[in-house]
Structure formats: C-alpha cells, structure tokens
Design an enzyme around this catalytic site. Structure first.
Site, PDB file in Angstrom:
ATOM      1  N   LYS A   1      69.976 123.041  48.775  1.00  0.00           N
ATOM      2  CA  LYS A   1      70.029 123.981  50.186  1.00  0.00           C
ATOM      3  C   LYS A   1      69.893 126.092  49.087  1.00  0.00           C
ATOM      4  CE  LYS A   1      73.005 126.436  51.606  1.00  0.00           C
ATOM      5  NZ  LYS A   1      74.038 127.530  51.036  1.00  0.00           N
TER       6      LYS A   1
ATOM      7  N   ASP B   1      77.966 124.477  56.574  1.00  0.00           N
ATOM      8  CA  ASP B   1      76.632 123.942  56.130  1.00  0.00           C
ATOM      9  C   ASP B   1      76.461 122.788  56.321  1.00  0.00           C
ATOM     10  OD1 ASP B   1      76.480 126.233  55.387  1.00  0.00           O
ATOM     11  OD2 ASP B   1      76.523 126.000  53.115  1.00  0.00           O
TER      12      ASP B   1
HETATM   13  O1  C5P Z   1      82.558 125.959  57.256  1.00  0.00           O
HETATM   14  P1  C5P Z   1      83.154 126.065  55.184  1.00  0.00           P
HETATM   15  O2  C5P Z   1      84.354 125.223  55.022  1.00  0.00           O
HETATM   16  O3  C5P Z   1      81.573 125.811  54.713  1.00  0.00           O
HETATM   17  O4  C5P Z   1      83.939 127.099  55.231  1.00  0.00           O
HETATM   18  C1  C5P Z   1      84.711 127.796  54.033  1.00  0.00           C
HETATM   19  C2  C5P Z   1      85.688 129.314  54.507  1.00  0.00           C
HETATM   20  O5  C5P Z   1      84.378 130.471  54.110  1.00  0.00           O
HETATM   21  C3  C5P Z   1      85.682 129.148  55.959  1.00  0.00           C
HETATM   22  O6  C5P Z   1      86.893 129.124  56.020  1.00  0.00           O
HETATM   23  C4  C5P Z   1      85.955 130.650  56.571  1.00  0.00           C
HETATM   24  O7  C5P Z   1      86.878 131.396  55.459  1.00  0.00           O
HETATM   25  C5  C5P Z   1      84.633 130.766  55.239  1.00  0.00           C
HETATM   26  N1  C5P Z   1      83.304 130.785  57.092  1.00  0.00           N
HETATM   27  C6  C5P Z   1      83.581 132.226  57.278  1.00  0.00           C
HETATM   28  N2  C5P Z   1      82.255 132.020  58.108  1.00  0.00           N
HETATM   29  C7  C5P Z   1      81.127 131.046  57.780  1.00  0.00           C
HETATM   30  C8  C5P Z   1      81.446 129.977  57.235  1.00  0.00           C
HETATM   31  C9  C5P Z   1      82.363 129.872  56.941  1.00  0.00           C
HETATM   32  O8  C5P Z   1      84.423 132.800  57.113  1.00  0.00           O
HETATM   33  N3  C5P Z   1      80.144 131.162  58.661  1.00  0.00           N
END
Ligand code: C5P
Length: 292
Positions: A12, A137
């Site tokens: 994506k 995601d």
């Molecule tokens: O959800 P994911 O594992 O992809 O997120 C990785 C890190 O990115 C999270 O631990 C957080 O620190 C940050 N993040 C965030 N806000 C989001 C997505 C991710 O702060 N909407």
C-alpha cells in the site's frame, strides 16, 4: 498430500498522511488515504501436525516469533485453542520496513488463509480485531483498495476507485523507525479543529484525490521528520518532479518515495532515468489480498 493455500498480499501507499494528536494509549490519531498497488508478496500456507514454521526469501524475516505473519498464526492458535500447525513460506517482493505495509499485508493474509485452512470459522469482525492488535495498518490490509482511515488507521471508509494513475516507487536503502518518526521533534502535528471527526484539510485533499487532482491532494506530514534525518530522500522527491512526475511524496513513515504519473509510459521512462536507485512502476489494485 498436506493441503496448501496460496495468497498474494499487496503493498500500500499513503497518498495523504497527516498526524494529529497523541492519544492516551500512546498512539496518534492520523488522517490518511490508503491505496493498494500491484506489488505483492507470495505466501504459501501448508498444514502441519503441530507448530508454526516459517521460511522467507529474506532470511532476517524467517523467525516465526517476530515475523508478523508468524505472530498472526500464533494469535489464531491461542485465541481458538486450535492444535494443529502450519508451514508458512513467504516470497518477498515488497521491500522490507519501507512504508509499504509489506509485513502488515503478510499478517492480514495469514489471518484470512489460516481461518480457511484450519476451518476456524471466525467472522471478518473477529479477524479485524486481531488485525488491529497486530498493527495499525493490518485492518486496512485485510481490505485493500482505496480507503480513507482515521483513528489509529483502523477507522476505515471505502471510497470510489481513484482515477487511473501510475506510480514510480523509489526504494532507497535506508532504514526508518516508525516510532522514532512519531516522536521526532521535527514532526509537526496538526491540531486543526475536526468536524465529523475530520479536519477541513483532509476533506479537501480526499476530494482532490478522488477527482484525480493528485498535485493538490498528495501530502505526507512525516516527511519533515524523516527528511531532517535523511536529506537524500528529499532530493529524490524533487528529482521525481524534475523528471516529470505530477507530484511526489514519501509513503507512510518511509523511506519509499512515490511519484505520480499520468501514463505508464512516462512512469517507465522516469523510473529508467533514476538508474542509481531501485525502482518499481505500479498502479492501483482494488484489493489487498488475492488467493491463488
Ligand atoms: O501499530 P504499529 O505497530 O504499526 O505501530 C508502531 C508504532 O508506531 C507504535 O508503537 C507507535 O509508537 C507508533 N504509532 C503511533 N500512532 C499510530 C500508529 C503507530 O504513534 N497511529
């Protein structure tokens, strides 16, 4: 012969990405427009007596305890008490940690494929909840196509397919840490008021993108933070526009950059002119996963 299922999980790009406030749970509210493109990993799921085994064309991703697909399989076993195992083989074509949600797509494919292979009969709603636990995601990757997303990225709304476009993807050999980008002092968070959960800027951008006005709609707020650490990426973005793209931006937390073109021919010509970088030319696909 043990039963096997094959899935392709698509990359994506974020045609628009803005970061709003930090939430109590530590995540940030975002506003984004996701689009899947025809660059995909190929995954083969084969039944086994027990255990979760994983092979990957990129050996550093072959640990089932850390690979998001392995973690998705383990989560399904734990939540359902299902006792048999699986061998997962991943043929990677999507660059790793690139802002293209390759790992998230692999996790989404695993949820759907094993729900079928293991006859778990979980509903799409149940799979979506597990998807969100695996990563922000992953719920989108279960769907694919053109979607707007708010919240952590899981409040999804499908939109009409976008007008035809071709994208030149540039894959610089740089590693970017997503949490570091969210916490960067160079990241300017948007504190504009929201109406019906959305800022005015987002609504205008979505409208522009839906009408094919890519030059008005494409945006990524994370660029300020990532370009400060990696000035080469900003150089590549400008190069894409100089070589003839309508506009260019970074996808997700990077480092992949994309340039938008109005024909495949132009996109191929521009990609070829950037011979010092790894590039791909892709166009939108209306799904995130494809069986077979
Ligand atoms: O959800 P994911 O594992 O992809 O997120 C990785 C890190 O990115 C999270 O631990 C957080 O620190 C940050 N993040 C965030 N806000 C989001 C997505 C991710 O702060 N909407």
């Amino acid at each position: 012969m043990p039963t096997s299922i094959v899935y392709r999980s698509f990359a994506k790009i974020n045609l628009y990405l803005d970061v709003l406030n930090r939430r109590r749970d530590g995540y940030h509210n975002i506003e984004t427009l996701f689009q899947t493109v025809n660059l995909a990993d190929r995954m083969t799921f084969t039944e086994r007596e027990t255990g979760i085994e994983l092979d990957c064309s990129e050996p550093q991703l072959a640990n089932p305890d850390t690979n998001l697909a392995g973690r998705a399989a383990r989560m399904l076993q734990e939540r359902t008490g299902y006792g048999r195992g699986v061998h997962i083989e991943i043929e990677k074509h999507i660059p790793i940690a690139a802002g293209l949600a390759g790992g998230s797509g692999n996790a989404a494919a695993t949820l759907v494929a094993l729900n079928d292979l293991w006859d778990l009969e979980l509903s799409m709603g149940q799979l979506k909840l597990m998807a969100l636990e695996l990563g922000s995601d992953v719920p989108y990757c279960l769907e694919g196509g053109a979607f707007t997303a708010t919240g952590r990225g899981e409040e999804l709304m499908r939109i009409a397919p976008l007008p035809a476009a071709w994208f030149v993807l540039v894959h610089p050999p740089i590693a970017v840490s997503t949490p570091r980008v969210y916490n960067s002092p160079n990241l300017r968070r948007n504190d504009a008021p929201r109406f019906a959960g959305r800022t005015r800027g987002f609504r205008i951008a979505v409208h522009s993108l839906m009408h094919g006005r890519y030059g008005d709609g494409v945006f990524n707020a994370m660029e300020s933070a990532v370009f400060a650490d990696h000035p080469t990426l900003e150089k590549i973005k400008h190069l894409l526009v100089e070589r003839g793209c309508i506009t260019a931006a970074m996808s997700g937390s990077g480092p992949t950059l994309f340039g938008v073109c109005d024909s495949r021919r132009n996109a191929m010509r521009i990609a070829e002119s950037l011979e010092e970088y790894e590039t791909s030319v892709v166009s939108p696909v209306p799904y995130g996963l494809e069986r077979g």
